[in-house]
Design a protein around this motif. Structure first.
Motif, PDB file in Angstrom:
ATOM      1  N   PRO A  15       0.828  -1.210   0.000  1.00 28.38           N
ATOM      2  CA  PRO A  15       0.000   0.000   0.000  1.00 28.38           C
ATOM      3  C   PRO A  15       0.863   1.261   0.000  1.00 28.38           C
ATOM      4  CG  PRO A  15      -0.830  -1.594   1.586  1.00 28.38           C
ATOM      5  CD  PRO A  15       0.484  -2.111   1.110  1.00 28.38           C
ATOM      6  N   ARG A  16       0.368   2.293  -0.688  1.00 24.02           N
ATOM      7  CA  ARG A  16       1.144   3.522  -0.859  1.00 24.02           C
ATOM      8  C   ARG A  16       0.767   4.533   0.213  1.00 24.02           C
ATOM      9  NH1 ARG A  16      -1.105   3.547  -6.678  1.00 24.02           N
ATOM     10  NH2 ARG A  16      -0.762   5.792  -6.624  1.00 24.02           N
ATOM     11  N   GLY A  17       1.002   4.196   1.475  1.00 24.00           N
ATOM     12  CA  GLY A  17       0.768   5.125   2.558  1.00 24.00           C
ATOM     13  C   GLY A  17      -0.696   5.267   2.904  1.00 24.00           C
ATOM     14  N   SER A  18      -0.994   6.245   3.747  1.00 27.46           N
ATOM     15  CA  SER A  18      -2.358   6.467   4.199  1.00 27.46           C
ATOM     16  C   SER A  18      -3.233   7.000   3.075  1.00 27.46           C
ATOM     17  CB  SER A  18      -2.367   7.446   5.367  1.00 27.46           C
ATOM     18  OG  SER A  18      -1.708   6.903   6.491  1.00 27.46           O
ATOM     19  N   LEU A  19      -4.517   6.759   3.207  1.00 23.89           N
ATOM     20  CA  LEU A  19      -5.481   7.220   2.225  1.00 23.89           C
ATOM     21  C   LEU A  19      -6.070   8.557   2.641  1.00 23.89           C
ATOM     22  CD1 LEU A  19      -7.341   3.840   1.678  1.00 23.89           C
ATOM     23  CD2 LEU A  19      -5.606   4.854   0.196  1.00 23.89           C
ATOM     24  N   ARG A  26     -15.516  13.248  -3.458  1.00 20.08           N
ATOM     25  CA  ARG A  26     -16.263  12.145  -4.059  1.00 20.08           C
ATOM     26  C   ARG A  26     -15.527  10.808  -4.061  1.00 20.08           C
ATOM     27  NH1 ARG A  26     -21.178  13.989  -3.493  1.00 20.08           N
ATOM     28  NH2 ARG A  26     -21.654  15.843  -4.752  1.00 20.08           N
ATOM     29  N   ARG A  27     -14.204  10.841  -3.964  1.00 23.04           N
ATOM     30  CA  ARG A  27     -13.414   9.621  -4.094  1.00 23.04           C
ATOM     31  C   ARG A  27     -12.396   9.541  -2.968  1.00 23.04           C
ATOM     32  NH1 ARG A  27     -16.984   8.183  -7.096  1.00 23.04           N
ATOM     33  NH2 ARG A  27     -16.906   8.055  -9.365  1.00 23.04           N
ATOM     34  N   LEU A  28     -11.867   8.336  -2.740  1.00 22.36           N
ATOM     35  CA  LEU A  28     -10.704   8.157  -1.898  1.00 22.36           C
ATOM     36  C   LEU A  28      -9.476   8.197  -2.787  1.00 22.36           C
ATOM     37  CD1 LEU A  28     -11.978   5.258   0.406  1.00 22.36           C
ATOM     38  CD2 LEU A  28     -12.142   7.729   0.762  1.00 22.36           C
ATOM     39  N   GLN A  29      -8.347   8.599  -2.213  1.00 20.42           N
ATOM     40  CA  GLN A  29      -7.146   8.694  -3.029  1.00 20.42           C
ATOM     41  C   GLN A  29      -5.900   8.426  -2.207  1.00 20.42           C
ATOM     42  OE1 GLN A  29      -7.351  12.785  -4.483  1.00 20.42           O
ATOM     43  NE2 GLN A  29      -6.064  13.503  -2.801  1.00 20.42           N
ATOM     44  N   HIS A  30      -4.820   8.084  -2.923  1.00 17.96           N
ATOM     45  CA  HIS A  30      -3.510   7.908  -2.325  1.00 17.96           C
ATOM     46  C   HIS A  30      -2.890   9.282  -2.070  1.00 17.96           C
ATOM     47  CE1 HIS A  30      -3.443   3.570  -3.051  1.00 17.96           C
ATOM     48  NE2 HIS A  30      -3.912   3.820  -4.266  1.00 17.96           N
ATOM     49  N   ALA A  31      -1.788   9.279  -1.339  1.00 22.31           N
ATOM     50  CA  ALA A  31      -1.113  10.537  -1.012  1.00 22.31           C
ATOM     51  C   ALA A  31      -0.645  11.271  -2.268  1.00 22.31           C
ATOM     52  CB  ALA A  31       0.067  10.271  -0.080  1.00 22.31           C
ATOM     53  N   ASP A  32      -0.363  10.540  -3.343  1.00 23.70           N
ATOM     54  CA  ASP A  32       0.092  11.188  -4.578  1.00 23.70           C
ATOM     55  C   ASP A  32      -1.064  11.691  -5.442  1.00 23.70           C
ATOM     56  OD1 ASP A  32      -0.969   8.863  -5.598  1.00 23.70           O
ATOM     57  OD2 ASP A  32       0.918   8.093  -6.417  1.00 23.70           O
ATOM     58  N   GLY A  33      -2.288  11.557  -4.956  1.00 23.35           N
ATOM     59  CA  GLY A  33      -3.439  12.069  -5.670  1.00 23.35           C
ATOM     60  C   GLY A  33      -4.121  11.089  -6.601  1.00 23.35           C
ATOM     61  N   THR A  35      -6.425   7.969  -7.692  1.00 19.15           N
ATOM     62  CA  THR A  35      -7.679   7.472  -7.134  1.00 19.15           C
ATOM     63  C   THR A  35      -7.524   6.071  -6.561  1.00 19.15           C
ATOM     64  OG1 THR A  35      -8.937   8.803  -8.709  1.00 19.15           O
ATOM     65  CG2 THR A  35     -10.089   6.969  -7.670  1.00 19.15           C
ATOM     66  N   PHE A  36      -8.154   5.842  -5.420  1.00 23.15           N
ATOM     67  CA  PHE A  36      -8.178   4.527  -4.776  1.00 23.15           C
ATOM     68  C   PHE A  36      -9.594   3.983  -4.876  1.00 23.15           C
ATOM     69  CE2 PHE A  36      -8.940   1.901  -0.949  1.00 23.15           C
ATOM     70  CZ  PHE A  36      -7.915   0.974  -1.075  1.00 23.15           C
ATOM     71  N   PHE A  37      -9.753   2.877  -5.622  1.00 34.19           N
ATOM     72  CA  PHE A  37     -11.042   2.199  -5.701  1.00 34.19           C
ATOM     73  C   PHE A  37     -11.101   1.197  -4.551  1.00 34.19           C
ATOM     74  CE2 PHE A  37     -14.086  -1.003  -6.910  1.00 34.19           C
ATOM     75  CZ  PHE A  37     -15.099  -0.291  -7.534  1.00 34.19           C
ATOM     76  N   TYR A  38     -11.942   1.470  -3.564  1.00 35.69           N
ATOM     77  CA  TYR A  38     -12.066   0.638  -2.370  1.00 35.69           C
ATOM     78  C   TYR A  38     -12.811  -0.647  -2.733  1.00 35.69           C
ATOM     79  CZ  TYR A  38     -13.499  -0.174   2.617  1.00 35.69           C
ATOM     80  OH  TYR A  38     -13.716  -0.667   3.877  1.00 35.69           O
ATOM     81  N   LEU A  39     -12.115  -1.776  -2.669  1.00 35.81           N
ATOM     82  CA  LEU A  39     -12.773  -3.068  -2.870  1.00 35.81           C
ATOM     83  C   LEU A  39     -12.531  -3.922  -1.628  1.00 35.81           C
ATOM     84  CD1 LEU A  39     -14.479  -4.854  -4.674  1.00 35.81           C
ATOM     85  CD2 LEU A  39     -12.372  -5.840  -5.591  1.00 35.81           C
ATOM     86  N   GLY A  40     -13.531  -3.986  -0.769  1.00 34.95           N
ATOM     87  CA  GLY A  40     -13.384  -4.669   0.498  1.00 34.95           C
ATOM     88  C   GLY A  40     -13.939  -6.079   0.492  1.00 34.95           C
ATOM     89  N   ASP A  41     -13.409  -6.877   1.402  1.00 34.45           N
ATOM     90  CA  ASP A  41     -13.993  -8.185   1.695  1.00 34.45           C
ATOM     91  C   ASP A  41     -14.339  -8.218   3.173  1.00 34.45           C
ATOM     92  OD1 ASP A  41     -14.911 -10.782   1.175  1.00 34.45           O
ATOM     93  OD2 ASP A  41     -13.040 -11.650   1.896  1.00 34.45           O
TER      94      ASP A  41
END
Length: 458
Positions: A15-19, A26-33, A35-41
């Motif tokens: 993982p690339r650091g905190s989200l 509207r979206r979650l993203q990595h520290a570098d900007g 986009t992080f698509f949250y796919l949970g189990d």
């Protein structure tokens, strides 16, 4: 003709650091900007029931299938305070949240660190809801020890890739309950210095936005659309949250689980009727197409890590390690790969482009439009025809494909040999129709290349 099969064997890097949350909310993203698509189990009993070898097996499988978040609970639902973990350790001394047991959390450490090594974030629930719910016989929290416990967790996992999920299948109803949850959130912030996002998992059907929209610590919304019916439109939850101010990302943290009995109990001709992969796939695509920032999958056998020597909850009937390969889980990975390959960060709901087609119920058509006009994505849950206003796509040369979310294959429908000058309405009919015959239409720039910037080889 099948153009590309979507690979499911790749394991993501670390993982690339905190989200964080994107500037538009509207979206979650990595520290570098990016986009992080949250796919949970959903793995509620992961910390409590599995030993280290089993946990590693589970995590490796989920990473291979494309998941990037694992939702698990420290103080677990099923006898979490009274029955020890696989190594004989209870989470708390004398059931006091201010006195966590180091041996128990050493096992949690192993799982969190193993997840990180596989490129997975942990959706970390500090506790199941019955332990903070006033009036419940399991109540052990009050504001003071909730803050101490939150601070302990925040400090311990400050440097680890995770998301805090408060709640645990309960709603905040009384001022006393709100005080406990606020105190736990404050403790987490004190402990990790604000390094991680916080959300809230409500009782289903429910939404964090209905009870905690004013909470300053709530970074993104989470819904539980639950397990009541096949004809339940999960997209309505995302649509509700999408219209709120201030804007926050939203996602379904507990939809209908694969293999759970429909409505928990309904029987047909003496047989338990269970949700299948068509049901979970429809829940997922309907929610994301309505504006969700990702999705969480669940399997009735896996959330409780059921095996034959344990009493089943909600009629679990397949050992968890066999249920890992149920088709719904693989199809969730295909969905994530599809959206990452189609510039998910640029896609916004735009149902105005749909000028004709089913507008409600299981066949409801939904559309996402790229903000730069480069792409249009349309979901037909039952393969019903629909008519679009094509003028929203601003490209000179266009490609039209049908994407099959069951198998991850794209079928070329049309590629323009010349500049596109037809901006009128157009009707599209998916290749097949009926229950389980959902299709995604993609209209995009024909000159878009499939190169290293396109994830997972789509």
């Amino acid at each position: 003709m099948a153009l590309a099969a979507h690979a499911t064997s790749a394991v993501a890097g670390a993982p690339r650091g905190s989200l964080g949350v994107s500037p538009d909310g509207r979206r979650l993203q990595h520290a570098d900007g990016t986009t992080f698509f949250y796919l949970g189990d959903t793995a509620w009993e992961l910390f409590h029931r599995l030993n280290r070898e089993e946990a590693a097996r589970y995590l490796e499988d989920r990473a291979r299938k494309g998941f990037n978040v694992i939702q698990a609970v420290a103080l677990a639902e099923i006898d979490g305070l009274a029955v020890p973990n696989a190594y004989g350790d209870l989470p708390l001394h004398d059931q006091d949240p201010a006195r966590p047991n180091e041996a128990y959390f050493a096992h949690v450490d192993f799982i969190v660190e193993r997840a990180a090594a596989l490129g997975l974030y942990v959706g970390f629930l500090p506790t199941w809801g019955k332990y903070w719910k006033t009036g419940d016989t399991n109540l052990v929290f009050h504001p003071d020890n909730a803050r101490v416990y939150g601070r302990f967790l925040g400090r311990r996992y400050r440097e680890h890739p995770l998301v805090w999920i408060l709640g645990g299948d309960q709603n905040v109803v009384t001022p006393e309950e709100r005080a406990i949850i606020d105190a736990m959130a404050a403790g987490l912030r004190e402990g990790d210095g604000g390094a991680h996002l916080i959300t809230f998992h409500s009782r289903g059907p429910g939404q964090s936005s209905r009870q905690l929209q004013d909470a300053p610590w709530l970074d993104f919304h989470m819904s539980q659309t639950s397990h009541a019916a096949r004809d339940h439109d999960t997209g309505l939850y995302a649509e509700h949250d999408y219209g709120l101010a201030p804007a926050r990302p939203t996602l379904d943290g507990e939809p209908r689980y694969e293999c759970i009995p429909v409505g928990f109990y309904w029987r047909e001709h003496g047989r338990i009727d269970r949700f299948d992969d068509d049901d979970v796939r429809h829940a997922a695509w309907s929610s994301v197409m309505a504006g969700a920032c990702g999705h969480t999958y669940g399997n009735n056998n896996i959330w409780q890590m059921w095996q034959p020597d344990r009493a089943p909850a909600i009629q679990a009937n397949i050992p968890w390690h066999e249920a890992l390969d149920h088709p719904g889980a693989r199809q969730m990975g295909l969905m994530r790969r599809f959206f990452e390959a189609n510039d998910f960060g640029k896609l916004v709901p735009d149902h105005a482009v749909i000028v004709d087609g089913p507008a409600r119920g299981l066949a409801k058509i939904r559309a996402l439009r790229a903000t730069d006009g480069s792409r249009l994505v349309v979901y037909s849950p039952r393969g019903e025809p629909f008519t679009l206003d094509q003028s929203v796509v601003k490209v000179a040369y266009f490609r039209i494909t049908w994407f099959d979310p069951r198998y991850g294959v794209s079928h070329e429908f049309r590629i323009s040999p010349r500049a596109w000058d037809n901006h009128a309405f157009q009707t599209f009919t998916p290749p097949t129709s009926g229950r389980g015959q959902d299709w995604i239409l993609v209209i995009e720039d024909a000159k878009r290349t499939t190169d290293a910037k396109t994830p997972f080889g789509i």
